[in-house]
Design a protein around this motif. Structure first.
Motif, PDB file in Angstrom:
ATOM      1  N   LYS A  37      -0.571 -36.460  17.027  1.00  0.00           N
ATOM      2  CA  LYS A  37      -1.357 -35.764  18.184  1.00  0.00           C
ATOM      3  C   LYS A  37      -0.932 -34.787  19.086  1.00  0.00           C
ATOM      4  CE  LYS A  37      -5.632 -38.691  15.665  1.00  0.00           C
ATOM      5  NZ  LYS A  37      -4.362 -39.321  15.294  1.00  0.00           N
ATOM      6  N   THR A  39       2.597 -34.591  19.576  1.00  0.00           N
ATOM      7  CA  THR A  39       3.221 -33.839  19.124  1.00  0.00           C
ATOM      8  C   THR A  39       2.664 -32.516  18.650  1.00  0.00           C
ATOM      9  OG1 THR A  39       4.134 -35.607  18.160  1.00  0.00           O
ATOM     10  CG2 THR A  39       5.578 -33.816  17.300  1.00  0.00           C
ATOM     11  N   ALA A  40       1.342 -32.489  17.754  1.00  0.00           N
ATOM     12  CA  ALA A  40       0.974 -31.206  16.920  1.00  0.00           C
ATOM     13  C   ALA A  40       0.847 -30.309  18.455  1.00  0.00           C
ATOM     14  CB  ALA A  40       0.166 -32.055  16.537  1.00  0.00           C
ATOM     15  N   GLU A  41       0.249 -30.651  19.832  1.00  0.00           N
ATOM     16  CA  GLU A  41      -0.108 -30.102  20.663  1.00  0.00           C
ATOM     17  C   GLU A  41       1.475 -29.568  21.298  1.00  0.00           C
ATOM     18  OE1 GLU A  41      -3.058 -31.069  23.148  1.00  0.00           O
ATOM     19  OE2 GLU A  41      -4.577 -31.954  21.810  1.00  0.00           O
ATOM     20  N   ASN A  43       3.389 -29.145  19.688  1.00  0.00           N
ATOM     21  CA  ASN A  43       4.027 -28.450  18.853  1.00  0.00           C
ATOM     22  C   ASN A  43       3.976 -26.392  18.911  1.00  0.00           C
ATOM     23  OD1 ASN A  43       6.167 -28.193  16.605  1.00  0.00           O
ATOM     24  ND2 ASN A  43       5.133 -29.556  15.601  1.00  0.00           N
ATOM     25  N   ALA A  44       2.254 -26.521  18.709  1.00  0.00           N
ATOM     26  CA  ALA A  44       2.205 -25.362  18.792  1.00  0.00           C
ATOM     27  C   ALA A  44       1.065 -24.369  19.532  1.00  0.00           C
ATOM     28  CB  ALA A  44       0.664 -25.494  17.299  1.00  0.00           C
ATOM     29  N   TYR A  45       0.928 -25.594  20.354  1.00  0.00           N
ATOM     30  CA  TYR A  45       0.052 -24.000  21.484  1.00  0.00           C
ATOM     31  C   TYR A  45       1.374 -24.212  23.058  1.00  0.00           C
ATOM     32  CZ  TYR A  45      -3.708 -25.799  19.132  1.00  0.00           C
ATOM     33  OH  TYR A  45      -5.363 -26.257  18.492  1.00  0.00           O
ATOM     34  N   LEU A 208      -0.812 -19.889  21.177  1.00  0.00           N
ATOM     35  CA  LEU A 208      -0.007 -19.620  19.559  1.00  0.00           C
ATOM     36  C   LEU A 208       1.271 -19.590  19.388  1.00  0.00           C
ATOM     37  CD1 LEU A 208      -3.115 -19.670  17.593  1.00  0.00           C
ATOM     38  CD2 LEU A 208      -2.260 -21.231  17.820  1.00  0.00           C
ATOM     39  N   ARG A 209       2.007 -20.673  18.972  1.00  0.00           N
ATOM     40  CA  ARG A 209       3.386 -20.193  18.628  1.00  0.00           C
ATOM     41  C   ARG A 209       3.988 -20.734  17.062  1.00  0.00           C
ATOM     42  NH1 ARG A 209       7.465 -21.968  22.377  1.00  0.00           N
ATOM     43  NH2 ARG A 209       5.881 -23.112  23.914  1.00  0.00           N
ATOM     44  N   ASP A 210       4.475 -20.070  16.678  1.00  0.00           N
ATOM     45  CA  ASP A 210       4.355 -19.778  15.169  1.00  0.00           C
ATOM     46  C   ASP A 210       6.791 -21.285  15.337  1.00  0.00           C
ATOM     47  OD1 ASP A 210       6.762 -18.674  15.627  1.00  0.00           O
ATOM     48  OD2 ASP A 210       5.916 -17.194  13.915  1.00  0.00           O
ATOM     49  N   VAL A 211       6.634 -21.561  14.128  1.00  0.00           N
ATOM     50  CA  VAL A 211       7.621 -22.233  14.143  1.00  0.00           C
ATOM     51  C   VAL A 211       8.870 -21.570  14.246  1.00  0.00           C
ATOM     52  CG1 VAL A 211       8.513 -21.595  11.735  1.00  0.00           C
ATOM     53  CG2 VAL A 211       8.967 -23.832  11.983  1.00  0.00           C
ATOM     54  N   LYS A 216       2.597 -16.462  19.201  1.00  0.00           N
ATOM     55  CA  LYS A 216       2.645 -15.549  18.220  1.00  0.00           C
ATOM     56  C   LYS A 216       0.782 -14.523  18.787  1.00  0.00           C
ATOM     57  CE  LYS A 216       1.452 -15.491  13.141  1.00  0.00           C
ATOM     58  NZ  LYS A 216       2.394 -15.645  11.693  1.00  0.00           N
ATOM     59  N   PHE A 219      -4.897 -17.852  22.101  1.00  0.00           N
ATOM     60  CA  PHE A 219      -5.653 -18.523  21.308  1.00  0.00           C
ATOM     61  C   PHE A 219      -6.757 -18.605  21.402  1.00  0.00           C
ATOM     62  CE2 PHE A 219      -7.596 -23.023  20.390  1.00  0.00           C
ATOM     63  CZ  PHE A 219      -7.517 -22.680  18.854  1.00  0.00           C
TER      64      PHE A 219
ATOM     65  N   ILE B 343       3.452 -35.391  11.509  1.00  0.00           N
ATOM     66  CA  ILE B 343       2.479 -34.441  12.457  1.00  0.00           C
ATOM     67  C   ILE B 343       0.997 -33.861  12.247  1.00  0.00           C
ATOM     68  CG2 ILE B 343       2.399 -32.856  14.428  1.00  0.00           C
ATOM     69  CD1 ILE B 343       5.536 -32.798  14.419  1.00  0.00           C
ATOM     70  N   GLN B 360      -0.920 -26.534  12.908  1.00  0.00           N
ATOM     71  CA  GLN B 360       0.408 -26.922  12.451  1.00  0.00           C
ATOM     72  C   GLN B 360       0.691 -26.465  11.354  1.00  0.00           C
ATOM     73  OE1 GLN B 360       2.653 -29.144  14.701  1.00  0.00           O
ATOM     74  NE2 GLN B 360       1.269 -27.918  15.298  1.00  0.00           N
ATOM     75  N   PHE B 363       0.603 -22.069  11.383  1.00  0.00           N
ATOM     76  CA  PHE B 363       1.470 -21.083  11.943  1.00  0.00           C
ATOM     77  C   PHE B 363       3.324 -21.659  10.828  1.00  0.00           C
ATOM     78  CE2 PHE B 363      -1.503 -20.708  14.772  1.00  0.00           C
ATOM     79  CZ  PHE B 363      -1.346 -18.488  14.547  1.00  0.00           C
TER      80      PHE B 363
END
Lengths: 611, 475
Positions: A37, A39-41, A43-45, A208-211, A216, A219, B343, B360, B363
């Protein structure tokens, strides 16, 4: 097969087992394991922190003691850094090239652990540096600037009182998980005690960011962005001008000066000298090692932390206890022939003899208090010395001695009072008598009081029998923070008995010169200062110079202690300093220019053997 | 042709599951590729719009299969269909387009089609037809050979298309064959082989041999009805085996010989093995012989693992397995997909983040998120609750098909049903297994849920032919 389930059922069993394995793994991933969880945060924010402005600290008249100004932290997001002109960046911020290279290498090594987090790279850049950086920012991908508020101090005073703010260190972060690396926290003084009120709440902007690691969008159109909530301002009980004047008086002297408004317990002035220079306070990290290594210990707040022998000031306490215990009266007289000659004896200075209670205070007779103290301890009411001592101690403790008063100032120390155990250890159980502990009669021996204790005692006498726990903060502009500092703490001595010693304190200051009064030189006409000098012997050199006083005699407005280390007689240094402060507070001007000049020129630091 | 009220006897439970799965798939695809500019779920420039078309056409196919086509033609035309599918499989190598390095797709305008999907049905029909034949004898060399040929030919062609994942699916037929009479030893052997393969890779041949010996002793114990004696023996044997390399430490020995651990181990195992073989021959108990044979085969396997792993597997396949076993985790390379997938699923928590709230998958952190990794979207947005629901749905369908298949009076229908359930199961096992990190990454779709026309069409066809066949039993 040995056990026959039927082939269909064996197949079904296999399917069920696989499904169960899936459920277990899902349970682990989705419920038990927090790592994914987090890592996910990351990752994306992308969280951009908005730092709140710290609450102001104002004096009792709403003058700003600690204000805010803007500085800029340059943040680095290692993940986003691309090769750039390192030298250019170094030039802007005046950095060492090799050090920067090393730092960047470190980040690269740990980039997986750091993830998308940003961390401070240059702290507290000036606005000029910031402007240059902005112009060139496009050249430095992965670097950004965050505005921070740092302190400024319009009054050049109160550094030890206010405390300072600094970046939270690792051990603090471990104990306070709600803080993040790079947050500022209050250290010492009001900044520390009222951290919760002053700090405010951090906010953030979420992107938000993408891969591909590109931001991006904001949010949800900023729906979940959080405004920073500025910290609440604080109104302290300090009188900024009086504090400044107190520091002026204490310059080049080692010791403390504490003033309290007796009716409220509000601390008007709290000086510990030598202290931190306010100009160093905002950027204290630069000076920190210098301050720590200074042999005069400017970081050490003597006013609340240093236990001193109270000296003759303590005679007042013994007088009050004696009166309350009925072993002493206003008319009680003892003669003095240069000392108390029983046992090892206690010397006294020459003065008219015999003295009654009032004159014993006025002239600070040692012999008188040896008699008083022995009568208290050997009181036939009690079966033994031990019992008499316990009773004495009880009474003394009711003045707040020997314990922390419970002020809102951090790092307050409780001082020391001896217990029966202390003497059992020194002399053997039941082997000691009142004569063994006679030093206590004149405030020497196994007793330690902080200047705050003594100021509180002065306020207690001014109040004729009670004190309100001294405190430095009154409230915020809209609310009272400290409702607990309303309660009157009564001593075990009745009000009538206080009047009897106040006469002595009044005469100690307001008798004509030549009458034997200890502090007649600090009398100010019309102010009715009541005081008591003290000259405390100590193992560090010359005696400490002590003076407590309050003024005016009726409806006192201020109670003061001046405690000057290794300065000699109480009347020489402590009394003038305390009286000047009194004069300044009550009249807002100084008439006695020559006395003021004498004090300001006094340099007593050499008197102290640095320890 | 269904007449009158016969449609009421269709297996509506399966049909309902099928519809729910398609809906979950559609919603998840919408979520996975959603972006604000193309907000409408029917926008056919986007995958969710296209998936809607696939769903509608699939329902049409289902309708045709149920109500139009005479089910008798499947057994009649089975060989023709099988032959046709082989031709398509071959043709695609030369005429198809290349997608992600494999030549397995036909392209007709906007529509892409993978013959390998149809080939599964064709192979099933061929097998069903063969095995329901009047004079077919399963347990004969001829029978085995025919079955092997029917399965291996399409498999081989698919491997030539570089679609190893799809080829693996043909392994599911072994479950059907097990039901039809294949000895359980083969499946056990297969499972054991995989287990030993993984143990050998992740630790060492030494450990694998110890595990193998323990399994064998337990198996023999269970079969001999003197289980306790064997378990006690095993308890004594285990420390001996584990400590056997210590023999090399004895000074007198170590100066003369320096051998790997496994050789020390063999000094303990070989006498035991000989003892076992002698008693097996004496007792003439066939299972004992099987044990001995399995043991020897397994030891050979253990020592060929390295060769197989280093020489036969391709780099990316090796990387995926190493990643799964945690030998060589590269989160940016081979491990990236699975790590991101875990993830995404892990971040869903118990209730999930809610429809369109997944960050996840939305994006593009998870590659192939609308096809092979569609389960991530379900896991992230619907959490443990949603994931479990999906798993139960599959579990229910697969079990139901096995049960229905068992009830079939006609061998053709039964073989067909078992094949269908087994193939669905293997897809389910591999696909979800890889997204949650307990299987290596093998690119095959999740039936009815993953994006893609040819997968959805062929699974629809596969399922509804069975539902229609099942109706005949009920009449």
């Amino acid at each position: 097969m040995a056990f026959d389930l039927g082939k269909k059922n064996i197949l079904i069993l296999g399917v069920i087992v696989i499904a169960l394995v899936f459920l277990v793994q899902l349970f682990y991933l989705q419920i038990l394991d927090e790592e994914y969880k987090v890592t996910a945060e990351n990752n994306a924010y992308r969280y951009d922190v908005r730092y709140p402005a710290r609450g102001l600290i104002m004096d009792r008249n709403k003058k700003i003691l600690a204000g805010n100004e803007t500085a800029y932290d340059i943040m680095i997001t290692p993940y986003e850094v691309k090769p750039f002109d390192t030298l250019d960046l170094c030039n802007i911020f005046d950095l060492d090239y090799l050090e920067v290279r090393g730092k960047l290498k470190e980040y690269r090594k740990n980039r997986r652990r750091i993830g998308f987090q940003s961390m401070p790279f240059v702290k507290q850049a000036t606005s000029i540096q910031y402007t240059i950086f902005l112009e060139k920012a496009y050249k430095f991908p992965g670097f950004s600037a965050v505005s921070r508020t740092i302190r400024n101090y319009p009054y050049n005073s109160g550094a030890n009182l206010l405390g300072y703010i600094t970046e939270a260190d690792t051990s603090f972060l471990r104990k306070n998980p709600e803080y993040r690396r790079g947050d500022y926290i209050g250290k010492t003084g009001i900044e520390q005690s009222y951290e919760e009120v002053l700090k405010g709440k951090k906010g953030h902007n979420i992107f938000l960011r993408d891969v591909h690691n590109q931001v991006k969008s904001s949010f949800a159109d900023g729906k979940y962005d959080l405004e920073a909530v500025p910290g609440m301002s604080i109104i302290s009980t300090i009188d900024a001008e009086l504090q400044q004047y107190g520091e002026l008086l204490m310059r080049n002297k080692i010791g403390s000066l504490v003033a309290i408004e007796p009716s409220t317990g509000e601390i008007l002035t709290l000086v510990s000298s030598p202290g931190i220079d306010v100009t160093k306070l905002a950027t204290i990290n630069k000076y920190y090692s210098e301050l720590v290594n200074d042999p005069l210990k400017p970081l050490f707040n003597r006013a609340v932390m240093s236990p001193y022998p109270p000296g003759s000031v303590f005679k007042l306490v013994n007088a009050l206890v004696g009166l309350e215990e009925g072993v002493l009266d206003s008319d009680t007289r003892y003669s003095c022939s240069g000392g108390y000659h029983v046992g090892r004896g206690v010397a006294c200075h020459p003065h008219p003899s015999p003295t009654d209670l009032t004159r014993s205070i006025m002239m600070s007779c040692n012999t008188y208090y040896c008699h008083v103290f022995r009568n208290i301890i050997d009181n036939p009411k009690y079966s033994s010395v031990t019992e008499g001592f316990i009773r004495w101690k009880e009474m003394v403790e009711s003045f707040g001695f020997g314990k922390k008063l419970g002020t809102d100032f951090p790092a307050e120390q409780g001082g020391t009072l001896p217990s029966t155990g202390t003497y059992d250890k020194i002399h053997g159980k039941d082997k000691w008598k009142s004569l063994s502990i006679i030093s206590l009669a004149i405030g020497q021996g196994e007793i330690g009081t902080t200047p705050l204790h003594l100021a509180n005692f002065a306020a207690t006498v001014a109040n004729r029998g009670y004190y309100i726990v001294p405190h430095v903060v009154r409230g915020s502009p809209d609310t009272l923070i400290n409702t607990e500092y309303r309660e009157k703490n009564y001593t075990k001595v009745s009000t009538a008995n206080f009047e009897k010693i106040i006469e002595g304190m009044f005469l100690a200051v307001n008798s004509p010169p030549g009458s034997g009064a200890t502090a007649s030189r600090v009398a100010v006409k019309g102010l009715d200062i009541c005081g008591k000098t003290g000259t405390a012997q100590n193992p560090h050199g010359k005696d400490h110079s002590v003076f407590i006083c309050f003024a005016p005699r009726d409806n006192p407005k201020i109670a003061i202690v001046a405690y000057i280390e290794n300065a000699g007689f109480g009347a020489t240094w402590a009394a003038p300093i305390a009286s000047l402060l009194t004069e300044m507070y009550l009249t807002r001007k100084i008439e006695r220019k020559d006395m003021e000049a004498f004090i300001l020129q006094g340099d007593l630091i050499g008197n102290t053997t640095v320890r | 042709m269904i007449r009158g009220n016969e449609y009421k006897q269709l297996d509506w439970q399966l049909i309902l599951c099928y519809l729910i799965l398609m809906l979950i798939g559609w919603v998840s695809i919408f979520s996975a590729v959603y972006d604000e500019e193309h907000g409408h779920i029917l926008d056919i420039t986007q995958r969710y719009g296209m998936q809607f078309i696939w769903i509608v056409t699939s329902v049409v196919i289902a309708f045709i299969v149920l109500f139009v086509i005479d089910p008798k033609i499947y057994s009649t035309l089975a060989w023709l269909i099988y032959g046709g599918s082989l031709l398509l499989l071959l043709a695609v190598i030369f005429l198809g387009i290349e997608v992600n390095g494999s030549n397995s797709w036909f392209e007709f305008g906007p529509v892409r089609f993978q013959p390998a999907e149809i080939s599964k049905i064709a192979t099933t029909m061929a097998l069903a037809s063969l095995m329901s034949g009047y004079n077919f004898r399963f347990k004969s060399i001829e029978g085995y050979a025919k079955i092997a040929l029917i399965i291996l030919i399409p498999m081989a062609i698919i491997v030539m298309q570089k679609e190893t994942g799809s080829a693996l699916i043909y392994g599911a037929f072994i479950l059907m064959l097990y039901r039809e009479g294949l000895s359980g030893w083969y499946i056990s052997l297969g499972i054991m082989a995989i287990l030993l393969f993984l143990i050998t890779l992740s630790s060492s041949p030494f450990v694998a041999v110890i595990v193998l010996t323990s399994i064998m002793v337990i198996a023999r114990g269970v079969l001999s009805r003197r289980a306790i004696v064997h378990l006690l023996g095993l308890a004594a044997l285990l420390p001996l085996m584990i400590l056997s390399p210590r023999m090399g430490d004895i000074p007198a020995i170590s100066q003369k010989i320096d051998l790997p651990d496994v050789f020390w181990l063999s000094t303990i195992i070989v006498p035991l093995l000989l003892l076992h073989i002698i008693s097996a021959i004496k007792s003439k108990f066939k299972l004992y012989q099987n044990i001995a044979l399995s043991f020897v085969l397994a030891v050979i396997l253990i020592f060929s693992v390295e060769f197989f792993f280093e020489r036969i597997l391709k780099d990316h396949q090796r990387a995926r397995i190493e990643n799964l076993l945690g030998i060589n985790v590269d989160l940016k390379g081979a491990g990236y997909n699975v790590h991101q997938s875990k993830i995404a699923i892990g971040s869903g928590g118990f209730w999930g983040k809610g429809f369109l709230q997944g960050t996840q998958t939305k994006f593009n952190f998870v590659p192939e998120q609308s096809t092979d990794f569609i389960f991530c979207t379900v896991g992230e947005e619907w959490g443990f609750v949603g994931s479990s629901f999906l798993i139960f749905l599959y579990l229910f369908m697969i079990i139901r098909i096995y049960n229905l298949a068992e009830k079939q009076k006609d061998t053709f229908n039964r073989v067909y049903g078992y094949s269908l359930a087994s193939i669905m199961f293997l897809h389910f096992f591999i696909n979800i297994g890889m997204t949650i990190g307990i299987m290596p990454v093998i690119g095959i779709p999740l039936p009815f849920v993953s994006y893609g026309g040819s997968s959805l069409w062929s699974f629809t066809l596969f399922l509804f032919i069975f539902i229609r066949l099942d109706l005949d039993r009920r009449k």
